[in-house]
Scaffold this motif. Structure first.
Motif, PDB file in Angstrom:
ATOM      1  N   CYS A  22       0.838  -1.216   0.000  1.00 55.70           N
ATOM      2  CA  CYS A  22       0.000   0.000   0.000  1.00 55.70           C
ATOM      3  C   CYS A  22       0.868   1.259   0.000  1.00 55.70           C
ATOM      4  CB  CYS A  22      -0.890   0.053   1.250  1.00 55.70           C
ATOM      5  SG  CYS A  22      -2.084  -1.272   1.395  1.00 55.70           S
ATOM      6  N   MET A  24       2.587   4.552  -0.225  1.00 52.71           N
ATOM      7  CA  MET A  24       2.495   5.823  -0.955  1.00 52.71           C
ATOM      8  C   MET A  24       3.254   6.910  -0.201  1.00 52.71           C
ATOM      9  SD  MET A  24      -1.366   5.959  -2.443  1.00 52.71           S
ATOM     10  CE  MET A  24      -1.029   7.272  -3.596  1.00 52.71           C
ATOM     11  N   PRO A  28       1.994   4.862   7.107  1.00 51.65           N
ATOM     12  CA  PRO A  28       0.753   5.591   7.395  1.00 51.65           C
ATOM     13  C   PRO A  28       0.123   5.200   8.733  1.00 51.65           C
ATOM     14  CG  PRO A  28       0.394   3.975   5.649  1.00 51.65           C
ATOM     15  CD  PRO A  28       1.864   3.986   5.919  1.00 51.65           C
ATOM     16  N   GLY A  51      -7.890  11.666   1.316  1.00 56.06           N
ATOM     17  CA  GLY A  51      -6.591  11.349   0.724  1.00 56.06           C
ATOM     18  C   GLY A  51      -6.140   9.987   1.216  1.00 56.06           C
ATOM     19  N   SER A  52      -7.062   9.036   1.155  1.00 56.13           N
ATOM     20  CA  SER A  52      -6.873   7.726   1.793  1.00 56.13           C
ATOM     21  C   SER A  52      -5.940   6.807   1.026  1.00 56.13           C
ATOM     22  CB  SER A  52      -8.238   7.054   1.954  1.00 56.13           C
ATOM     23  OG  SER A  52      -8.947   7.122   0.727  1.00 56.13           O
ATOM     24  N   GLY A  53      -5.538   7.190  -0.192  1.00 56.29           N
ATOM     25  CA  GLY A  53      -4.575   6.391  -0.941  1.00 56.29           C
ATOM     26  C   GLY A  53      -5.099   4.991  -1.198  1.00 56.29           C
ATOM     27  N   ASP A  73     -10.341   9.590  -2.193  1.00 58.21           N
ATOM     28  CA  ASP A  73      -9.004   9.836  -2.735  1.00 58.21           C
ATOM     29  C   ASP A  73      -9.096  10.238  -4.198  1.00 58.21           C
ATOM     30  OD1 ASP A  73      -6.042   9.418  -1.866  1.00 58.21           O
ATOM     31  OD2 ASP A  73      -6.161   8.642  -3.915  1.00 58.21           O
ATOM     32  N   LEU A  74      -8.079  10.980  -4.650  1.00 58.52           N
ATOM     33  CA  LEU A  74      -8.087  11.480  -6.028  1.00 58.52           C
ATOM     34  C   LEU A  74      -7.308  10.582  -6.984  1.00 58.52           C
ATOM     35  CD1 LEU A  74      -8.975  13.833  -7.853  1.00 58.52           C
ATOM     36  CD2 LEU A  74      -6.841  14.995  -7.255  1.00 58.52           C
ATOM     37  N   TRP A  75      -6.117  10.156  -6.591  1.00 55.24           N
ATOM     38  CA  TRP A  75      -5.229   9.474  -7.539  1.00 55.24           C
ATOM     39  C   TRP A  75      -5.505   7.972  -7.625  1.00 55.24           C
ATOM     40  CZ3 TRP A  75      -0.235  11.739  -4.856  1.00 55.24           C
ATOM     41  CH2 TRP A  75      -0.203  13.118  -5.039  1.00 55.24           C
ATOM     42  N   ALA A  97     -12.639  11.346  -5.089  1.00 59.50           N
ATOM     43  CA  ALA A  97     -13.113  12.680  -4.756  1.00 59.50           C
ATOM     44  C   ALA A  97     -11.952  13.650  -4.756  1.00 59.50           C
ATOM     45  CB  ALA A  97     -13.782  12.683  -3.386  1.00 59.50           C
ATOM     46  N   GLU A  98     -12.223  14.841  -5.230  1.00 53.96           N
ATOM     47  CA  GLU A  98     -11.245  15.928  -5.174  1.00 53.96           C
ATOM     48  C   GLU A  98     -11.530  16.697  -3.879  1.00 53.96           C
ATOM     49  OE1 GLU A  98      -8.583  18.840  -5.493  1.00 53.96           O
ATOM     50  OE2 GLU A  98     -10.683  19.427  -5.397  1.00 53.96           O
ATOM     51  N   ALA A  99     -10.493  17.047  -3.174  1.00 54.51           N
ATOM     52  CA  ALA A  99     -10.650  17.604  -1.825  1.00 54.51           C
ATOM     53  C   ALA A  99     -11.421  18.916  -1.783  1.00 54.51           C
ATOM     54  CB  ALA A  99      -9.274  17.784  -1.183  1.00 54.51           C
ATOM     55  N   ILE A 115      -4.027  11.675   6.373  1.00 57.35           N
ATOM     56  CA  ILE A 115      -2.666  11.210   6.638  1.00 57.35           C
ATOM     57  C   ILE A 115      -1.795  11.435   5.416  1.00 57.35           C
ATOM     58  CG2 ILE A 115      -1.247   9.202   7.292  1.00 57.35           C
ATOM     59  CD1 ILE A 115      -3.212  10.164   9.496  1.00 57.35           C
ATOM     60  N   ALA A 117      -1.509  13.830   3.277  1.00 58.23           N
ATOM     61  CA  ALA A 117      -2.202  14.278   2.063  1.00 58.23           C
ATOM     62  C   ALA A 117      -2.589  15.757   2.136  1.00 58.23           C
ATOM     63  CB  ALA A 117      -3.456  13.426   1.834  1.00 58.23           C
ATOM     64  N   TYR A 120      -1.107  18.611   0.078  1.00 58.23           N
ATOM     65  CA  TYR A 120      -1.382  18.766  -1.357  1.00 58.23           C
ATOM     66  C   TYR A 120      -2.519  19.748  -1.624  1.00 58.23           C
ATOM     67  CZ  TYR A 120       1.540  14.654  -1.969  1.00 58.23           C
ATOM     68  OH  TYR A 120       2.599  13.782  -1.956  1.00 58.23           O
ATOM     69  N   PHE A 121      -3.370  19.966  -0.647  1.00 58.75           N
ATOM     70  CA  PHE A 121      -4.555  20.800  -0.937  1.00 58.75           C
ATOM     71  C   PHE A 121      -4.995  21.681   0.234  1.00 58.75           C
ATOM     72  CE2 PHE A 121      -5.796  16.364   0.063  1.00 58.75           C
ATOM     73  CZ  PHE A 121      -6.396  16.563   1.284  1.00 58.75           C
TER      74      PHE A 121
HETATM   75  C1  LIG Z   1       1.278  10.517  -0.151  1.00 57.64           C
HETATM   76  S1  LIG Z   1      -0.304   9.853  -0.562  1.00 57.64           S
HETATM   77  C2  LIG Z   1      -0.866   9.293   1.021  1.00 57.64           C
HETATM   78  C3  LIG Z   1      -1.956   8.286   0.915  1.00 57.64           C
HETATM   79  C4  LIG Z   1      -2.422   7.686   2.235  1.00 57.64           C
HETATM   80  N1  LIG Z   1      -3.087   8.645   3.088  1.00 57.64           N
HETATM   81  C5  LIG Z   1      -1.278   7.048   2.956  1.00 57.64           C
HETATM   82  O1  LIG Z   1      -0.788   7.632   3.924  1.00 57.64           O
HETATM   83  O2  LIG Z   1      -0.851   5.972   2.527  1.00 57.64           O
HETATM   84  C6  LIG Z   1      -1.252  11.345  -0.816  1.00 57.64           C
HETATM   85  C7  LIG Z   1      -2.678  11.104  -1.238  1.00 57.64           C
HETATM   86  O3  LIG Z   1      -3.315  12.374  -1.330  1.00 57.64           O
HETATM   87  C8  LIG Z   1      -4.276  12.293  -2.350  1.00 57.64           C
HETATM   88  N2  LIG Z   1      -4.557  13.627  -2.883  1.00 57.64           N
HETATM   89  C9  LIG Z   1      -3.676  14.521  -3.366  1.00 57.64           C
HETATM   90  N3  LIG Z   1      -4.313  15.618  -3.809  1.00 57.64           N
HETATM   91  C10 LIG Z   1      -5.639  15.403  -3.589  1.00 57.64           C
HETATM   92  C11 LIG Z   1      -6.817  16.169  -3.819  1.00 57.64           C
HETATM   93  N4  LIG Z   1      -6.746  17.382  -4.379  1.00 57.64           N
HETATM   94  N5  LIG Z   1      -7.999  15.629  -3.468  1.00 57.64           N
HETATM   95  C12 LIG Z   1      -8.075  14.403  -2.892  1.00 57.64           C
HETATM   96  N6  LIG Z   1      -6.992  13.634  -2.641  1.00 57.64           N
HETATM   97  C13 LIG Z   1      -5.788  14.129  -2.996  1.00 57.64           C
HETATM   98  C14 LIG Z   1      -3.668  11.427  -3.418  1.00 57.64           C
HETATM   99  O4  LIG Z   1      -4.674  10.823  -4.193  1.00 57.64           O
HETATM  100  C15 LIG Z   1      -2.825  10.443  -2.604  1.00 57.64           C
HETATM  101  O5  LIG Z   1      -3.430   9.186  -2.465  1.00 57.64           O
END
Ligand SMILES: C[S@@+](CC[C@H](N)C(=O)[O-])C[C@H]1O[C@@H](n2cnc3c(N)ncnc32)[C@H](O)[C@@H]1O
Length: 244
Positions: A22, A24, A28, A51-53, A73-75, A97-99, A115, A117, A120-121
């Motif tokens: 998992c 990323m 986490p 941003g649950s990845g 999560d977005l990506w 979902a976009e934050a 966590i 994330a 990023y936003f």
């Molecule tokens: C470094 S990863 C961490 C994932 C997870 N929380 C973990 O700790 O394993 C950052 C996460 O933030 C999410 N993210 C980044 N920008 C975002 C946005 N604008 N909206 C929603 N999620 C976003 C990405 O999709 C990514 O999965």
């Protein structure tokens, strides 16, 4: 590969291989377990994992605290996250979902956790008001985010070893005091805790080393962390409660 730690007894129960699948970013579950010490998570609460990845933190929230989780999560494709939840036998709602465009009713959640994330936003001045609109009165917000021991604005530059790996995006990495003020001054929330993790750099380095070993190539952050030696880099854990 040993990722068991006395200071993280809950996280130590989880399979290291699964966690690395998992991967990323830094461990986490260590981040979440530490953050949760500053939150009051009770069984049955509705929790948004923003941003649950790939979903490790949502699994952990469900199993460890008995809360009902929405993993947004977005990506990461929610189908992939949903498959993880099914394999782990947890009932978590996975969605893309976009934050800034969250598909939830206002005041729906008892808690929102984020966590590694929020950086990023979440640093824009208006974001706290938007996000907390999804919290019930009395609801809690908790973030674990890469942090600096000194503000880049005060240093006047991004330290070279950080800039080399992260580039300008490091300007979203702040001190715990920065976060405290940034939230508290709005009076939208009461900040219940804002601290830099004492073990943050060491934990991050351990994860980068284990991940490098496992993947047979250096983790992107390994060189940066080795050069840093804990001078600047750690994680901030920040929690707050919406008045209510
Ligand atoms: C470094 S990863 C961490 C994932 C997870 N929380 C973990 O700790 O394993 C950052 C996460 O933030 C999410 N993210 C980044 N920008 C975002 C946005 N604008 N909206 C929603 N999620 C976003 C990405 O999709 C990514 O999965």
């Amino acid at each position: 590969m040993d990722l068991t730690r006395d200071e993280y007894p809950r996280s130590s129960k989880y399979d290291a291989e699964w966690l690395l699948d998992c991967d990323m970013g830094p461990h986490p579950l260590w981040l979440l377990e530490d953050l949760a010490r500053d939150l009051d998570l009770q069984p049955g609460m509705r929790v948004l994992d923003l941003g649950s990845g790939k979903g490790a933190t949502s699994v952990f929230l469900t199993k460890e605290y008995g809360v009902r989780v929405w993993a947004a999560d977005l990506w990461v494709d929610p189908t992939e996250a949903a498959a993880t939840f099914a394999r782990q036998g947890v009932d978590v709602t996975a969605l893309k979902a976009e934050a800034h465009a969250l598909p939830f009713a206002r005041e729906f959640f008892d808690a929102i956790v984020c966590i590694d994330a929020y950086e990023y936003f979440g640093t824009a001045d208006g974001y706290l008001a938007y996000l907390t609109s999804f919290l019930k009165p009395g609801g809690q917000l908790g973030i674990a985010t890469p942090a600096m021991t000194a503000e880049i604005r005060d240093l006047g530059y991004i330290p070279e070893h950080i800039k080399k790996v992260v580039g300008w995006e490091a300007i979203a990495w702040h001190t715990a005091d920065w976060w405290r003020f940034h939230w508290e001054v709005t009076e939208l929330v009461e900040v219940t805790s804002a601290r830099l993790q004492e073990s943050g750099w060491r934990d991050w380095l351990t994860w980068a080393q284990v991940s490098s070993e496992r993947n047979g190539k250096p983790d992107a952050s390994l060189e940066m962390l080795e050069a840093d030696q804990g001078e600047y880099l750690t994680f901030a854990l920040v929690t707050a409660r919406k008045p209510g």
